[in-house]
Write an enzyme that holds these catalytic residues in place. Sequence first.
Site, PDB file in Angstrom:
ATOM      1  CG  ASP A  69      -8.754  -4.319  -2.694  1.00 36.17           C
ATOM      2  OD1 ASP A  69      -9.865  -4.242  -2.431  1.00 36.17           O
ATOM      3  OD2 ASP A  69      -7.949  -3.374  -3.190  1.00 36.17           O
ATOM      4  CG  HIS A 113      -2.085   0.879   0.858  1.00 36.21           C
ATOM      5  ND1 HIS A 113      -2.040   2.220   1.183  1.00 36.21           N
ATOM      6  CD2 HIS A 113      -3.283   0.730   0.655  1.00 36.21           C
ATOM      7  CE1 HIS A 113      -3.273   2.806   1.050  1.00 36.21           C
ATOM      8  NE2 HIS A 113      -4.076   1.960   0.735  1.00 36.21           N
TER       9      HIS A 113
HETATM   10  N1  CMC Z   1       3.981  -7.746  -4.952  1.00 38.42           N
HETATM   11  C1  CMC Z   1       5.592  -7.649  -5.161  1.00 38.42           C
HETATM   12  N2  CMC Z   1       6.321  -6.798  -5.104  1.00 38.42           N
HETATM   13  C2  CMC Z   1       5.739  -5.406  -4.527  1.00 38.42           C
HETATM   14  C3  CMC Z   1       4.351  -5.210  -4.156  1.00 38.42           C
HETATM   15  C4  CMC Z   1       3.618  -6.391  -4.562  1.00 38.42           C
HETATM   16  N3  CMC Z   1       2.114  -6.327  -4.496  1.00 38.42           N
HETATM   17  N4  CMC Z   1       3.898  -3.884  -4.130  1.00 38.42           N
HETATM   18  C5  CMC Z   1       5.076  -3.572  -4.080  1.00 38.42           C
HETATM   19  N5  CMC Z   1       5.985  -4.139  -4.226  1.00 38.42           N
HETATM   20  C6  CMC Z   1       7.645  -3.714  -4.332  1.00 38.42           C
HETATM   21  C7  CMC Z   1       7.872  -2.883  -5.639  1.00 38.42           C
HETATM   22  O1  CMC Z   1       8.223  -3.719  -6.763  1.00 38.42           O
HETATM   23  C8  CMC Z   1       8.980  -2.026  -5.211  1.00 38.42           C
HETATM   24  O2  CMC Z   1       9.964  -2.905  -5.081  1.00 38.42           O
HETATM   25  P1  CMC Z   1      11.673  -2.114  -5.297  1.00 38.42           P
HETATM   26  O3  CMC Z   1      11.585  -1.051  -4.186  1.00 38.42           O
HETATM   27  O4  CMC Z   1      12.457  -3.103  -5.410  1.00 38.42           O
HETATM   28  O5  CMC Z   1      11.399  -1.493  -6.544  1.00 38.42           O
HETATM   29  C9  CMC Z   1       8.550  -1.684  -3.575  1.00 38.42           C
HETATM   30  O6  CMC Z   1       7.581  -2.755  -3.334  1.00 38.42           O
HETATM   31  C10 CMC Z   1       7.620  -0.637  -3.669  1.00 38.42           C
HETATM   32  O7  CMC Z   1       6.724  -0.723  -4.342  1.00 38.42           O
HETATM   33  P2  CMC Z   1       5.908   0.622  -5.318  1.00 38.42           P
HETATM   34  O8  CMC Z   1       5.260   0.106  -6.446  1.00 38.42           O
HETATM   35  O9  CMC Z   1       7.079   1.640  -5.451  1.00 38.42           O
HETATM   36  O10 CMC Z   1       4.971   1.240  -4.175  1.00 38.42           O
HETATM   37  P3  CMC Z   1       3.749   2.071  -4.552  1.00 38.42           P
HETATM   38  O11 CMC Z   1       3.368   2.821  -3.193  1.00 38.42           O
HETATM   39  O12 CMC Z   1       3.983   2.831  -5.938  1.00 38.42           O
HETATM   40  O13 CMC Z   1       2.411   0.984  -5.045  1.00 38.42           O
HETATM   41  C11 CMC Z   1       0.827  -0.434  -4.734  1.00 38.42           C
HETATM   42  C12 CMC Z   1       1.422   0.796  -3.912  1.00 38.42           C
HETATM   43  C13 CMC Z   1      -0.479  -0.667  -3.714  1.00 38.42           C
HETATM   44  C14 CMC Z   1       0.210   0.247  -6.063  1.00 38.42           C
HETATM   45  C15 CMC Z   1       1.671  -1.632  -4.763  1.00 38.42           C
HETATM   46  O14 CMC Z   1       1.935  -2.017  -3.575  1.00 38.42           O
HETATM   47  C16 CMC Z   1       0.874  -3.082  -5.446  1.00 38.42           C
HETATM   48  O15 CMC Z   1       0.635  -2.809  -6.676  1.00 38.42           O
HETATM   49  N6  CMC Z   1       0.100  -3.601  -4.751  1.00 38.42           N
HETATM   50  C17 CMC Z   1      -0.750  -4.779  -5.594  1.00 38.42           C
HETATM   51  C18 CMC Z   1      -2.065  -4.200  -6.107  1.00 38.42           C
HETATM   52  C19 CMC Z   1      -2.922  -3.939  -4.924  1.00 38.42           C
HETATM   53  O16 CMC Z   1      -3.167  -4.942  -4.005  1.00 38.42           O
HETATM   54  N7  CMC Z   1      -3.764  -2.842  -4.878  1.00 38.42           N
HETATM   55  C20 CMC Z   1      -4.481  -2.425  -3.731  1.00 38.42           C
HETATM   56  C21 CMC Z   1      -3.909  -1.287  -2.927  1.00 38.42           C
HETATM   57  S1  CMC Z   1      -5.568  -1.165  -1.644  1.00 38.42           S
HETATM   58  C22 CMC Z   1      -6.933  -0.618  -2.240  1.00 38.42           C
HETATM   59  C23 CMC Z   1      -6.803   0.891  -2.691  1.00 38.42           C
HETATM   60  O17 CMC Z   1      -7.097   1.734  -1.879  1.00 38.42           O
HETATM   61  O18 CMC Z   1      -6.543   1.035  -3.918  1.00 38.42           O
END
Ligand code: CMC
Length: 429
Positions: free
Chosen positions: A364, A307
Amino acid sequence: MSETAQLKIGDKTYDLPVIEGTEGEKAIDISKLRDQSGYVTLDIGYKNTGATKSAITFLDGEVGILKYRGYPIEQLAEKSTFIEVAYLLIYGKLPTAEQLQAFEFEISHHTLVHEDMKKFFDGFPSGSHPMGQLSSLIGALAAFNPASLKQGLSAGEINIEIIKLIAKMSTIVSWIYKKSLGHPVIYPRNKYDYVTNFMHMTFGQRTEDVEIDPVVVSAMNKLLILHADHEQNCSTSTVRIVGSSDANLYASISAGISALWGPLHGGANQAVVEMLQKIKEDGGDVDKWVAKAKDKNDPFRLMGFGHRVYKNFDPRAKIIKKACDDILEKLGINDETLEIAKKLEEVALSDPYFVERKLYPNVDFYSGIIYTALGFPTEMFTVLFALGRLPGWIAQWKEMKANKEPIGRPRQIYVGETDKNYTDIKDRK
Ligand code: CMC
């Protein structure tokens, strides 16, 4: 004297006001920085940018706190109903018994949707995604409510549109489901509370009354409450920014629905259950899928994990995990995907990759398992998220209007070509 921050660029120093929120959050106000210095700030994805001052929802992602109008989510999920929480978010305080009764009465008397709206379903191809249908139908409500398009609506006129939207959203969502089955739609009944009415229209029949299990109504209330608001995020900020152009309420909410659809946002609940089913069909080897999620050459991510703001745990996920166990037990359902989800959580939470990156199950991760137990098909999950998030979007839209916020218009840093001369098409390579 209030605190100021100083920014030094070259030999010039700029004083910037520091703003403090009621929960002690601090921000540096850079709104005049460009006028003073010629500089803008750059923050792609708004990872550290406050877009507004809001009195609706507070969350502390480091500690795992979520409150609506000061009330902890745990108390609201346990004691309140979705409609009471909607009132709280939109009007700023918990209603008295009379206020709640009047609110419920108003909503239940606006649930009918114009009959011509049904014709849209003749145009959607069969099997089209419910979220595409929902955003179109909510946008179309503006066409059926031309009074909402007038500029300078009074508070009373805005309130009528708010009531209509909450009321009609549940009817439209249930119609989308019924139409996906090729079944006739079921009309609302004023005698039911909001959630029972929604379940009646979704799972009821034309010919006889279907008993709606109070256990199911209670689980649904909880899920909707947990999704009702989440301060600034992709869909909510979309609603505010679209509304800031003076676009009508229906257009603004329709835009929010589209933003919610993506699998990185609300669409994750559908993606989680699809992922769990895939793991199950693949033999249930959780370690293999965790390894895939960690592999930077593999696009697979563990859906329902991570998140942008929660870096300790997602308080909504905690409540949902417990609700999931309860509802499955009460309904006597043995769901294999729940076992896979729990194993996946266990493996991921003890893996340094997830620990170091502070990746925890989000709202989720377990919600889809409950929706499945309640009888909803996977493609309806994000529509249910939208139904729950509606009062939050409305409250945020209303607050943006009340604050008279200016039109949303970010800056950019241009990195493209400069000073090219137009060439004739025959001279181009
Ligand atoms: N599985 C594997 N690796 C992950 C995941 C995941 N679900 N989420 C983040 N990472 C890794 C990402 O690859 C990155 O690694 P590195 O630092 O080595 O590059 C690190 O963790 C930070 O991730 P980020 O993408 O920079 O973080 P963000 O804040 O931009 O994204 C997120 C947050 C929710 C989009 C992401 O965690 C994700 O894609 N999760 C899966 C989708 C999901 O469950 N979304 C629902 C969110 S809750 C409902 C809502 O309110 O929207």
